[in-house]
Enzyme design. Sequence first.
Site, PDB file in Angstrom:
ATOM      1  N   SER A 209     -25.715 -53.378 -87.056  1.00 46.49           N
ATOM      2  CA  SER A 209     -26.094 -52.200 -87.118  1.00 46.49           C
ATOM      3  C   SER A 209     -24.926 -51.431 -86.683  1.00 46.49           C
ATOM      4  CB  SER A 209     -27.193 -51.823 -86.321  1.00 46.49           C
ATOM      5  OG  SER A 209     -27.753 -50.473 -86.595  1.00 46.49           O
ATOM      6  N   ASP A 282     -45.225 -66.298-102.746  1.00 46.30           N
ATOM      7  CA  ASP A 282     -44.846 -66.262-101.225  1.00 46.30           C
ATOM      8  C   ASP A 282     -45.018 -65.147-100.719  1.00 46.30           C
ATOM      9  OD1 ASP A 282     -42.636 -65.169-102.193  1.00 46.30           O
ATOM     10  OD2 ASP A 282     -41.477 -66.830-101.170  1.00 46.30           O
ATOM     11  N   LEU A 284     -43.083 -62.565-101.020  1.00 49.55           N
ATOM     12  CA  LEU A 284     -41.715 -62.153-100.702  1.00 49.55           C
ATOM     13  C   LEU A 284     -40.866 -61.829-101.999  1.00 49.55           C
ATOM     14  CD1 LEU A 284     -39.756 -61.840 -98.142  1.00 49.55           C
ATOM     15  CD2 LEU A 284     -39.065 -64.410 -98.506  1.00 49.55           C
ATOM     16  N   ASP A 444     -34.115 -53.507 -95.365  1.00 48.19           N
ATOM     17  CA  ASP A 444     -33.650 -52.698 -94.423  1.00 48.19           C
ATOM     18  C   ASP A 444     -33.926 -51.222 -94.695  1.00 48.19           C
ATOM     19  OD1 ASP A 444     -32.378 -51.187 -92.347  1.00 48.19           O
ATOM     20  OD2 ASP A 444     -30.397 -52.704 -92.566  1.00 48.19           O
ATOM     21  N   HIS A 482     -34.211 -54.384 -90.626  1.00 50.57           N
ATOM     22  CA  HIS A 482     -32.952 -54.022 -90.045  1.00 50.57           C
ATOM     23  C   HIS A 482     -32.642 -54.990 -88.912  1.00 50.57           C
ATOM     24  CE1 HIS A 482     -29.564 -51.351 -89.056  1.00 50.57           C
ATOM     25  NE2 HIS A 482     -30.069 -51.276 -87.879  1.00 50.57           N
TER      26      HIS A 482
END
Length: 554
Positions: A209, A282, A284, A444, A482
């Site tokens: 970050s 899945d 995802l 993110d 994130h």
Amino acid sequence: MARYQTTFHVYAANLLLAFVTAGVAAAATLAEDADTVCKGLVGGTDAVKVDSAAFLGASQLAVAERGPTPASRITPANPAFCKVLGHIEPTDPKAPPIKFQVNLPVEWNGRSVQYGGGGFNGVLITGLALPPAAPFDKPSPLARGFVTYGTDSGHETKPGEPPQLFALSDEAFENFAHRSYKKVRDVAVGLMERAYGKKPEKMYFMGSSEGGREGLTMAQRYPDDFDGIFSRVPVINWVGLQHAGTRSGLATMGEGWIRPAQVKLVGDAVRAACDKADGSHDALVQDPVGCKAAFKVEALRCKDSQSGDQCLTDPQVKAIQTLHGVYKFPFPLANGLDDYPGWGVSGEDTASFGPTGGWTSWWLGKAAPAQPPVSENGIAWIYGAGGIQYVFARDPKLDVTTYKVEDHKARVMEVSNLMDSTNPDLSRFRERKGKLIVLEHMADYAQSPYAGIRYFENVERLMGTATVAQFARLYTAPGVDHVGSGAPANVDMLSVLVDWVEKDNAPGDLEVTEQKVEAPAFPVVRSLPLCRWPAWPHFKAGSVTDASSYFCAQ
């Protein structure tokens, strides 16, 4: 304990009694034991002081019941070491000092790791935790023999204070931008030479970050200082992020705010549109870039007979389009950039882990944006609106809805030149044989992964793809938020960097794991390939929770 003390005695036999950076000559002293060596480090010059140095015994692994992130729950086992606390005095007497912590292991491997910070910093980074992305069952860098260290970046945030308050001080803000990390790096080198009688052979930087931005800043501003840098989810185009985040917050004021049930509605719609694109089911999204083009939020707009949580109003659709859209500046920033790329899709309803996860934590919060920001607001609004007030307008009472970037062009440009780690010229870093790894999480919502992707592509455009492949890598992790929640995100990047820097073993596609926070085994729940950009995981056959069932391809 005697064995550790004896080893430290050997390393410290030629102990120097002055910081090399201070240029003060003094006689060398042979240490009786580690405690004597450690206490002998206290002192310094008018500019740099070691305030305390304590020899601590070995500690055991501990896991907390709760924490702001999965990794933060883990306190890794550490060996006996000398904990050094100190500060660097400011030039401006009204500015705060730069605080630092340096951890000197008894058995040193000749290497060091500097840890980056997070958010607006203001908290001393101890260097005792697991580094970014580290698997939970791996030993800490300190336990592996690295000297570790960190800083508060030159200010301390007190409870109840806006995290951006320090930015009203020019020196404090410049320290936050880049100077503190360089200064603390040099002090740490002096301490290592003082304690062990030699400088470190290899130096590494690992940050996530804001800490990821700091890592890129080191490669760009101070290319001679580090041999290997790991930059995870870097807030690279910092000025663009603050403005785009604020704009997205403004879009959710009033009727644009999106309720939690509607966040799930969007998340379900994204998965329905894109989950099977990789050949598996899945839950995802493996190809979020392709999904951003395929998913149309307009399809969720309420029809005449609809209302409630099963559809979106026009202001809510517009707010999501604003989040996804490019933020355009009316003038170019540092390095010629004049926009921020906006956010992507997937992970909208990632379950929160403390203050982290998905739209609710980062964008929307639990209440619509307020002025001044309140704790129930999304982090992007708290950071962005406060940044507009304290960093750019430098007016804590500013009504953010009235802010116009063109009215503050000079200050915006000044901040961009300080904070934006967007310079694609890494030629000096490459010439020194430095190695850089950037990791973007594709779900993110604290910062846009597309900013880091664009930076890497700009480096390739300037220096050539073949040249960049000799010293830099970009990886993208689908479904990961994130801080590393939502999908497999753990990989031992420190070992990858060491192998590349010291053995010239250039990394290819890697593997990431998702682990339960259950000591001591930290069992793996699922794994995935970590593909080099622009490839992404494609399913071939087998279990959808096993990385071997996938291959990387564009």
